[in-house]
Design a protein around this motif. Structure first.
Motif, PDB file in Angstrom:
ATOM      1  N   ARG A  31       2.351  -5.874   5.405  1.00  0.00           N
ATOM      2  CA  ARG A  31       3.555  -5.739   3.838  1.00  0.00           C
ATOM      3  C   ARG A  31       2.106  -5.469   2.554  1.00  0.00           C
ATOM      4  NH1 ARG A  31       7.429 -10.477   6.268  1.00  0.00           N
ATOM      5  NH2 ARG A  31       9.122  -8.587   7.328  1.00  0.00           N
ATOM      6  N   ASN A  32       1.024  -6.666   3.290  1.00  0.00           N
ATOM      7  CA  ASN A  32       0.014  -6.603   1.826  1.00  0.00           C
ATOM      8  C   ASN A  32      -1.050  -5.374   2.309  1.00  0.00           C
ATOM      9  OD1 ASN A  32       0.866  -8.531   1.223  1.00  0.00           O
ATOM     10  ND2 ASN A  32      -0.468 -10.106   2.183  1.00  0.00           N
ATOM     11  N   ARG A  33      -0.960  -4.490   2.844  1.00  0.00           N
ATOM     12  CA  ARG A  33      -1.370  -2.735   3.110  1.00  0.00           C
ATOM     13  C   ARG A  33      -0.673  -1.891   2.899  1.00  0.00           C
ATOM     14  NH1 ARG A  33      -2.733  -6.830   6.729  1.00  0.00           N
ATOM     15  NH2 ARG A  33      -4.159  -7.579   6.291  1.00  0.00           N
ATOM     16  N   GLY A  34       0.451  -2.281   2.149  1.00  0.00           N
ATOM     17  CA  GLY A  34       1.225  -0.790   1.640  1.00  0.00           C
ATOM     18  C   GLY A  34       1.359   0.591   1.673  1.00  0.00           C
ATOM     19  N   GLY A  35      -0.358   0.364   0.168  1.00  0.00           N
ATOM     20  CA  GLY A  35      -0.471   2.004   0.075  1.00  0.00           C
ATOM     21  C   GLY A  35      -1.787   2.742   0.999  1.00  0.00           C
ATOM     22  N   THR A  36      -1.922   1.916   2.312  1.00  0.00           N
ATOM     23  CA  THR A  36      -2.726   2.322   3.723  1.00  0.00           C
ATOM     24  C   THR A  36      -1.518   3.036   4.437  1.00  0.00           C
ATOM     25  OG1 THR A  36      -4.850   0.865   2.855  1.00  0.00           O
ATOM     26  CG2 THR A  36      -4.451   2.117   4.786  1.00  0.00           C
ATOM     27  N   VAL A  37      -0.719   2.464   4.118  1.00  0.00           N
ATOM     28  CA  VAL A  37       0.100   2.835   5.568  1.00  0.00           C
ATOM     29  C   VAL A  37       0.415   4.022   4.673  1.00  0.00           C
ATOM     30  CG1 VAL A  37       2.342   2.025   6.140  1.00  0.00           C
ATOM     31  CG2 VAL A  37       1.036  -0.389   6.371  1.00  0.00           C
ATOM     32  N   ALA A  38       1.144   3.389   3.463  1.00  0.00           N
ATOM     33  CA  ALA A  38       1.797   4.919   2.739  1.00  0.00           C
ATOM     34  C   ALA A  38       0.906   6.134   3.102  1.00  0.00           C
ATOM     35  CB  ALA A  38       2.179   4.740   1.569  1.00  0.00           C
ATOM     36  N   PHE A  39      -0.746   6.043   2.710  1.00  0.00           N
ATOM     37  CA  PHE A  39      -1.315   7.057   3.314  1.00  0.00           C
ATOM     38  C   PHE A  39      -1.192   8.088   4.218  1.00  0.00           C
ATOM     39  CE2 PHE A  39      -5.535   9.542   3.597  1.00  0.00           C
ATOM     40  CZ  PHE A  39      -5.615  10.205   2.859  1.00  0.00           C
ATOM     41  N   VAL A  40      -1.483   6.428   4.935  1.00  0.00           N
ATOM     42  CA  VAL A  40      -1.388   6.648   7.050  1.00  0.00           C
ATOM     43  C   VAL A  40      -0.733   8.288   7.581  1.00  0.00           C
ATOM     44  CG1 VAL A  40      -1.419   6.130   9.285  1.00  0.00           C
ATOM     45  CG2 VAL A  40      -3.183   5.403   7.827  1.00  0.00           C
ATOM     46  N   ALA A  41       1.189   7.476   6.517  1.00  0.00           N
ATOM     47  CA  ALA A  41       2.094   8.145   7.052  1.00  0.00           C
ATOM     48  C   ALA A  41       2.469   9.416   6.984  1.00  0.00           C
ATOM     49  CB  ALA A  41       3.531   7.739   6.408  1.00  0.00           C
ATOM     50  N   LEU A  42       2.337   9.725   5.298  1.00  0.00           N
ATOM     51  CA  LEU A  42       1.909  10.499   5.063  1.00  0.00           C
ATOM     52  C   LEU A  42       1.006  11.760   5.002  1.00  0.00           C
ATOM     53  CD1 LEU A  42       2.621  12.827   2.572  1.00  0.00           C
ATOM     54  CD2 LEU A  42       0.579  12.000   1.528  1.00  0.00           C
ATOM     55  N   ALA A  43      -0.526  11.160   5.935  1.00  0.00           N
ATOM     56  CA  ALA A  43      -1.468  11.800   6.461  1.00  0.00           C
ATOM     57  C   ALA A  43      -1.051  12.637   7.928  1.00  0.00           C
ATOM     58  CB  ALA A  43      -2.615  11.128   6.876  1.00  0.00           C
ATOM     59  N   VAL A  44      -0.429  11.660   9.452  1.00  0.00           N
ATOM     60  CA  VAL A  44       0.343  11.720   9.678  1.00  0.00           C
ATOM     61  C   VAL A  44       2.177  13.244   9.360  1.00  0.00           C
ATOM     62  CG1 VAL A  44       2.646  11.583  11.850  1.00  0.00           C
ATOM     63  CG2 VAL A  44       0.371   9.457  10.703  1.00  0.00           C
ATOM     64  N   VAL A  45       2.378  13.209   8.749  1.00  0.00           N
ATOM     65  CA  VAL A  45       3.847  13.881   8.213  1.00  0.00           C
ATOM     66  C   VAL A  45       2.903  15.258   7.678  1.00  0.00           C
ATOM     67  CG1 VAL A  45       5.650  14.731   7.043  1.00  0.00           C
ATOM     68  CG2 VAL A  45       5.236  12.451   7.850  1.00  0.00           C
ATOM     69  N   VAL A  46       1.726  15.404   7.095  1.00  0.00           N
ATOM     70  CA  VAL A  46       1.234  16.674   7.009  1.00  0.00           C
ATOM     71  C   VAL A  46       1.112  16.672   8.188  1.00  0.00           C
ATOM     72  CG1 VAL A  46      -0.309  17.214   6.075  1.00  0.00           C
ATOM     73  CG2 VAL A  46       0.857  16.036   4.146  1.00  0.00           C
ATOM     74  N   ALA A  47      -0.039  16.271   9.068  1.00  0.00           N
ATOM     75  CA  ALA A  47      -1.125  17.015  10.325  1.00  0.00           C
ATOM     76  C   ALA A  47       0.281  17.413  10.768  1.00  0.00           C
ATOM     77  CB  ALA A  47      -1.842  15.448  10.840  1.00  0.00           C
ATOM     78  N   ALA A  48       0.974  17.486  11.120  1.00  0.00           N
ATOM     79  CA  ALA A  48       2.499  17.201  11.920  1.00  0.00           C
ATOM     80  C   ALA A  48       3.006  18.619  11.514  1.00  0.00           C
ATOM     81  CB  ALA A  48       3.526  16.595  12.405  1.00  0.00           C
ATOM     82  N   ALA A  49       2.997  18.927  10.686  1.00  0.00           N
ATOM     83  CA  ALA A  49       3.943  19.461   9.558  1.00  0.00           C
ATOM     84  C   ALA A  49       2.993  20.775  10.038  1.00  0.00           C
ATOM     85  CB  ALA A  49       4.496  19.648   7.893  1.00  0.00           C
ATOM     86  N   ALA A  50       1.444  20.713   9.625  1.00  0.00           N
ATOM     87  CA  ALA A  50       0.133  22.077   9.300  1.00  0.00           C
ATOM     88  C   ALA A  50       0.302  22.332  10.938  1.00  0.00           C
ATOM     89  CB  ALA A  50      -1.185  20.983   8.754  1.00  0.00           C
TER      90      ALA A  50
END
Length: 611
Positions: A31-50
């Motif tokens: 919960r206190n690491r929301g920014g890192t979690v959001a970036f990792v999630a975004l990276a997962v989505v972008v990497a999967a899409a690419a």
């Protein structure tokens, strides 16, 4: 294969958790690491899409290359393929890097939480479960559970890629996509069916590893005893026993995974054969273009990889889930010592009252059988009695190391179970027969008596014991290094350091559990001098085996078979000719040869009556 797990037992507080519950329990650590979690999630989505775009673009490239008017598009498509691959690589790298930092951060917090859980447990817990087994949960299991997070993040990206590819495959050719989806469903179904057995086997392997850790730690701590009695072969045999239990558990786990992995590979191989045959027939009949067929073949590599990765990661995945069960079982374990309230504790006067205390380390073997005792504030009470009479148990209950089953303990008229436990324990200065010193220096160990103490405070406490004469015996004085447990110091030196630590603590209640039982007479004189200074104007409870300590007490309490047999001072109890007189004859008389019953008429009459 059940025989492979013989001898491996779960700890009494272990319990089973559903996967959903484990996910719910680990979620707060993010919960206190929301920014890192959001970036990792975004990276997962972008990497999967690419990554998904690569085979789609390759299919278009093949069709364009085979068409008469596609030469102009091929270069752009090749560039797009390279760009998509580069983006997939870059965001996968960023995902792995940030996820590694995130997981390490979670391990840090989780390990702290588990360590706090181990620290708050009562002494019954630490008496029951080997230290090495608990250490394994704090170190190995937290790491294994956190590794599960990395695996989930890695598989999540691949699952997203599967979804994108499967959607594209259905849009391109339904029959081929159905074959692919059917095989995938079978693979997932087999993996899920395998999950329960794999979790159980992984849990047994970790329990067996914890047994090995516990045995090795215990044996190394007692290495002197082992060598003195030439028990090296017995110690080795003991290690072989626990090590073979771990071996059998590991073999069982390995057999399970060695069977599931080839099965999944065979299923995906059959699916590949079916797609190749159907796709080739479609190209021959014209219902499928060459580019679409290439897309399906390329997608198969990307598509089967995550599914077979589930098999290759399954061991770690199940070990992580099993580790999570062991971690949260310790976190959720309620200590036997429970406070009804947490009232603030002022400076205590030190009057302690025990009312009808009944206690046993287990329900079948009572140790204290209705003890009633009052210790007046500022007075010294010595507890004497045969070994196993219940003396140490009494003081352990007062320190709240254990929970009594019946009765009550009051301090200054307040039920001890209503007080803030940490504040209450800071009001108790405890010196045991075998004090423990931590790695560091003598000064560091004394400073543990009061957080935030200055160097001057430490020196003052050290010189308060035997006028500080003992410091001259240390090579570097207060800066003398101490090994784990203080093994490089003598028993007497460790005892004096413990006394100085209690001096610094300045607690209003002093509890001495056979503090001079294992030291030489010269050191005892130094320790006793320190004890006398420390006990002034403090409530002092002494578990005593030495006559000088007993005789100085204001009140002597004889404990016999879990009950209070007699109370009084040294002279009066000797004159009474009861339980204390018998103890004196058996244990104390040789320590006080200068004492002559003829010097006291009451003692003389008692002796005459005995005669």
């Amino acid at each position: 294969m059940a025989h492979l797990l013989e001898g491996i037992e779960q700890d009494g507080y272990d319990r089973r958790y559903r996967d959903r519950e484990l996910a719910r329990r680990i979620a707060p650590y993010f919960r206190n690491r929301g920014g890192t979690v959001a970036f990792v999630a975004l990276a997962v989505v972008v990497a999967a899409a690419a990554g998904s775009a690569v085979p789609l673009l390759l299919a278009r490239t093949v069709d364009s290359a085979l068409s008469d008017d596609g030469d102009g598009r091929v270069a752009w498509l090749v560039t797009a393929v390279l760009a998509a691959g580069t983006i997939a690589w870059l965001f996968t790298y960023l995902q792995e890097r940030m996820a590694g930092t995130l997981v390490s951060d979670v391990v840090l917090s989780l390990r702290r939480r588990v360590f706090e859980a181990a620290m708050r447990q009562d002494m019954t817990f630490h008496d029951t479960y080997a230290t090495g087994v608990v250490v394994s949960r704090v170190t190995n299991d937290t790491q294994a559970f956190a590794t599960l997070i990395s695996l989930v993040l890695s598989l999540l990206g691949q699952v997203l890629m599967i979804v994108v590819l499967l959607t594209a495959l259905f849009l391109i050719n339904v029959p081929l996509a159905l074959v692919t989806a059917l095989v995938a469903a079978v693979v997932v179904g087999v993996s899920l069916a395998f999950r329960r057995a794999a979790r159980s086997a992984s849990l047994r392997q970790q329990e067996a590893l914890a047994e090995v850790n516990g045995y090795v730690q215990e044996t190394l701590r007692g290495i002197a005893v082992t060598r003195n009695h030439s028990h090296q072969q017995s110690a080795q045999a003991g290690l072989d026993e626990v090590n073979h239990r771990w071996f059998r558990a590991s073999v069982r786990l390995n057999r399970m995974f060695s069977g599931i992995f080839p099965l999944l590979i065979s299923l995906t191989g059959l699916g590949t054969v079916a797609v190749v045959l159907l796709g080739g027939h479609g190209v021959d009949s014209g219902s499928v273009t060459a580019g679409q067929w290439v897309l399906f073949l390329e997608a198969l590599v990307l598509f089967w990889s995550p599914l077979t990765s589930i098999a290759s990661f399954w061991s770690q995945l199940q070990q992580g889930l099993a580790a999570g069960e062991r971690v949260f079982a310790l976190v959720d374990r309620e200590p036997a010592v429970r406070q009804r309230d947490s009232l603030p504790v002022p400076r205590l006067r030190g009057e302690i009252t025990l009312r009808d205390i009944r206690f046993g380390y287990d329900a079948r073997h009572p140790v204290l059988k209705g003890v009633n005792l009052t210790v007046p504030a500022g007075r010294t009470v010595a507890l004497v009695g045969h070994t196993g009479a219940g003396k140490s148990s009494l003081v352990r209950l007062i320190t709240r190391a254990y929970e009594f089953q019946e009765g009550s303990i009051e301090v200054d008229g307040q039920d001890v179970r209503t007080l803030d436990l940490d504040q209450y324990r800071r009001c108790l200065g405890v010196v045991t027969q075998t004090p423990f010193l931590f790695s560091g220096t003598v000064a560091d160990n004394i400073a543990r008596g009061r957080p935030g103490a200055t160097r001057d405070d430490v020196e003052a406490a050290a010189r308060a014991v035997a006028d500080g004469d003992w410091l001259a015996q240390l090579p570097q004085g207060l800066d003398t290094p101490t090994d784990e447990g203080g093994r490089n110091l003598s028993t007497g030196q460790r005892q004096i350091v413990a006394l100085a630590r209690v001096f610094l603590q300045d607690a209003p209640v002093l509890i001495l559990d056979e503090a001079t039982a294992s030291i030489d007479p010269l050191t005892e004189a130094q320790v006793q001098e320190g004890l006398d200074a420390l006990a002034r104007e403090r409530t002092t409870i002494v578990v005593a085996h030495r006559l000088p300590t007993v005789r100085k007490a204001d009140t002597i309490v004889v404990v016999d078979d879990g009950r209070i047999a007699e109370e009084g001072d040294h002279t009066a109890l000797l004159a009474r000719g009861g339980a204390y007189h018998r103890l004196y004859d058996r244990y104390f008389r040789h320590q006080g040869l200068d004492e002559d019953p003829a010097d006291d008429p009451r003692l003389l009459s008692a002796v005459e009556r005995k005669a």
